[in-house]
Design a protein around this motif. Sequence first.
Motif: not given
Length: 216
Positions: A138, A150-151, A154, A166, A170
């Motif tokens: 991450i 994608l972060q 979210f 999370t 992710i």
Amino acid sequence: MPIDELPESVPPPTGAGESLSAPTRRTFIATSTVAGGAVVAGGVIGGSSLGGPEEAAGAEAAPSSRVSLTVNGSRRTVTVDNRTSLLDLLREQLGLTGSKKGCNAGACGACTVLVDGRRVNSCLTLTVRLEGAEVSTIEGLADGDELHPLQQAFMDEDAFQCGYCTPGQIMSGVGCIKEGHTGSPEEIREWMSGNICRCGCYVKIVRAVEQTAGRK
């Protein structure tokens, strides 16, 4: 016979060195306890009950290996105990604590990372098997101050509450998109089913993956 004429009891004759009376229950237990303690103490001190010096030396010298791998674009060469998981390497040796230790048994997905582009549970992956591999966590998704799509998704979809799962969600979502498993919400749920969210944000997680995959 009158009472005053009863004969005095005479103790049985004893030989030299013999006890004058049979041992009582109390003296037997006390003697056994002392003797047993001496045996145990002798075994611990002498090492006989826990194995000889050879076994102790073998336990101290666990086999280790030197491994070179790329983590988030940086080449790393480490010496690790052969039993070290990728998760423990990342968190304890490389200081990358984004990957979380949840169940430590491959059942929750909180430790998900990408190895050579594929999703893996890092708690079940041995570091010694990753010679030459490329690992993404991450911490390596963002490009400087710019978040990975994608972060950002979210955040846009509010797809988290406590946040513990999370990072794994992710990373699993990134892998899911790369694998092409985003044809429908049902397909996303199926291919993300290895990642558990105890807060129950599954609907929003699916939306975030859909958004990033270009479906919304």
